[in-house]
Scaffold this motif. Sequence first.
Motif, mmCIF file in Angstrom:
data_model
loop_
_atom_site.group_PDB
_atom_site.id
_atom_site.type_symbol
_atom_site.label_atom_id
_atom_site.label_comp_id
_atom_site.label_asym_id
_atom_site.label_seq_id
_atom_site.Cartn_x
_atom_site.Cartn_y
_atom_site.Cartn_z
ATOM 1 N N GLN A 278 -9.802 1.647 1.088
ATOM 2 C CA GLN A 278 -9.201 0.304 0.800
ATOM 3 C C GLN A 278 -7.775 0.177 0.850
ATOM 4 O O GLN A 278 -7.177 -0.832 1.155
ATOM 5 C CB GLN A 278 -9.903 0.040 -0.612
ATOM 6 N N ASN A 279 -7.041 1.272 0.639
ATOM 7 C CA ASN A 279 -5.558 1.308 0.692
ATOM 8 C C ASN A 279 -5.197 1.103 2.173
ATOM 9 O O ASN A 279 -4.679 0.283 2.616
ATOM 10 C CB ASN A 279 -5.067 2.658 0.356
ATOM 11 N N LEU A 280 -5.887 1.764 3.138
ATOM 12 C CA LEU A 280 -5.550 1.516 4.711
ATOM 13 C C LEU A 280 -6.095 -0.055 5.041
ATOM 14 O O LEU A 280 -5.508 -0.306 5.879
ATOM 15 C CB LEU A 280 -6.303 2.788 5.232
ATOM 16 N N ASP A 281 -7.040 -0.364 4.640
ATOM 17 C CA ASP A 281 -7.754 -1.658 5.035
ATOM 18 C C ASP A 281 -6.549 -2.757 4.638
ATOM 19 O O ASP A 281 -5.950 -3.649 5.189
ATOM 20 C CB ASP A 281 -8.930 -2.129 4.110
ATOM 21 N N ARG A 282 -5.915 -2.603 3.327
ATOM 22 C CA ARG A 282 -4.792 -3.506 2.746
ATOM 23 C C ARG A 282 -3.513 -3.230 3.525
ATOM 24 O O ARG A 282 -2.911 -4.442 3.822
ATOM 25 C CB ARG A 282 -4.552 -3.175 1.354
ATOM 26 N N LEU A 283 -3.186 -2.083 4.057
ATOM 27 C CA LEU A 283 -2.180 -1.962 4.678
ATOM 28 C C LEU A 283 -2.330 -2.397 6.123
ATOM 29 O O LEU A 283 -1.379 -3.031 6.794
ATOM 30 C CB LEU A 283 -1.710 -0.258 5.153
ATOM 31 N N ALA A 284 -3.391 -2.421 6.568
ATOM 32 C CA ALA A 284 -3.751 -2.977 7.963
ATOM 33 C C ALA A 284 -3.502 -4.402 7.939
ATOM 34 O O ALA A 284 -3.024 -5.155 8.897
ATOM 35 C CB ALA A 284 -5.186 -2.375 8.549
ATOM 36 N N ARG A 285 -4.049 -5.063 6.871
ATOM 37 C CA ARG A 285 -4.021 -6.608 6.751
ATOM 38 C C ARG A 285 -2.279 -6.902 6.531
ATOM 39 O O ARG A 285 -1.949 -8.020 7.057
ATOM 40 C CB ARG A 285 -4.723 -6.976 5.553
ATOM 41 N N GLU A 286 -1.486 -6.114 5.972
ATOM 42 C CA GLU A 286 -0.249 -6.500 5.502
ATOM 43 C C GLU A 286 0.405 -6.477 6.982
ATOM 44 O O GLU A 286 1.457 -7.317 7.107
ATOM 45 C CB GLU A 286 0.326 -5.332 4.470
ATOM 46 N N VAL A 287 0.352 -5.496 7.773
ATOM 47 C CA VAL A 287 1.287 -5.298 9.019
ATOM 48 C C VAL A 287 0.680 -6.284 9.978
ATOM 49 O O VAL A 287 1.299 -6.812 10.896
ATOM 50 C CB VAL A 287 1.117 -3.793 9.451
ATOM 51 N N GLY A 288 -0.816 -6.793 9.792
ATOM 52 C CA GLY A 288 -1.167 -7.641 10.866
ATOM 53 C C GLY A 288 -0.889 -8.962 10.713
ATOM 54 O O GLY A 288 -0.470 -9.774 11.551
ATOM 55 N N ALA A 289 -0.788 -9.435 9.498
ATOM 56 C CA ALA A 289 -0.427 -10.494 9.148
ATOM 57 C C ALA A 289 1.248 -10.769 8.831
ATOM 58 O O ALA A 289 1.736 -11.794 8.784
ATOM 59 C CB ALA A 289 -1.169 -11.282 7.586
ATOM 60 N N GLY A 290 1.858 -9.669 8.411
ATOM 61 C CA GLY A 290 3.138 -9.731 8.072
ATOM 62 C C GLY A 290 3.471 -10.108 6.759
ATOM 63 O O GLY A 290 4.495 -10.387 6.469
ATOM 64 N N GLY A 291 2.451 -10.565 6.148
ATOM 65 C CA GLY A 291 2.553 -11.223 4.870
ATOM 66 C C GLY A 291 1.718 -10.718 3.756
ATOM 67 O O GLY A 291 1.253 -9.730 3.754
ATOM 68 N N PRO A 292 1.555 -11.505 2.693
ATOM 69 C CA PRO A 292 0.677 -11.034 1.640
ATOM 70 C C PRO A 292 -0.697 -10.597 1.921
ATOM 71 O O PRO A 292 -1.217 -10.989 2.862
ATOM 72 C CB PRO A 292 0.686 -12.355 0.707
ATOM 73 N N VAL A 293 -1.325 -9.744 1.241
ATOM 74 C CA VAL A 293 -2.402 -9.141 1.337
ATOM 75 C C VAL A 293 -3.391 -9.962 0.086
ATOM 76 O O VAL A 293 -3.017 -9.758 -0.986
ATOM 77 C CB VAL A 293 -2.611 -7.847 1.088
ATOM 78 N N GLY A 294 -4.353 -10.402 0.729
ATOM 79 C CA GLY A 294 -5.496 -10.811 -0.421
ATOM 80 C C GLY A 294 -5.946 -9.691 -1.373
ATOM 81 O O GLY A 294 -6.031 -8.625 -0.976
ATOM 82 N N VAL A 295 -6.250 -9.954 -2.680
ATOM 83 C CA VAL A 295 -6.476 -9.154 -3.681
ATOM 84 C C VAL A 295 -8.144 -8.996 -3.705
ATOM 85 O O VAL A 295 -8.712 -9.965 -3.494
ATOM 86 C CB VAL A 295 -5.988 -9.261 -4.962
#
Length: 145
Positions: free
Chosen positions: A128-145
């Motif tokens: 899940q941490n890696l999923d959230r990191l991927a979303r963060e760098v993909g969007a360059g913005g906030p990650v949904g929780v």
Amino acid sequence: MSVFRHSREIPASPASVFAAIQDPARLARWWGPDGFTNTFSTFEFRPGGPWLFTMHGPDGTGYPNESEFLEIVPGSLVRIRHVNLPHFELSIALEPCAAGTLVTWTGVFENAEFAENMRGFLEKANEQNLDRLAREVGAGGPVGV
């Protein structure tokens, strides 16, 4: 001792992934398993620097964390020692790959019994941490929780 290793190809450059680790505002958005949030009180991103924060669980429980940055190689490696229990070292290695960056997350726990008892949770949380990191760098913005 018990070792957990997870890897993920993330479609972003190593510099972009590293930026999401070294920026405390961005790190606070993605650090931890789904449903968790973070409040950082100290974040000195340098070898020997302290990192103190509270991870807030979905049920509102606060989990104090005290870590120390052991090694930082811009764009390629961050090593952290978790000072309070459970004791572990975490290495986040970043390697260029065809897809962007291969992120390898390696946690080494001192207490093998604890790690084995928590294996199911830890493996899921790391993914899940890696999923959230991927979303963060993909969007360059906030990650949904």
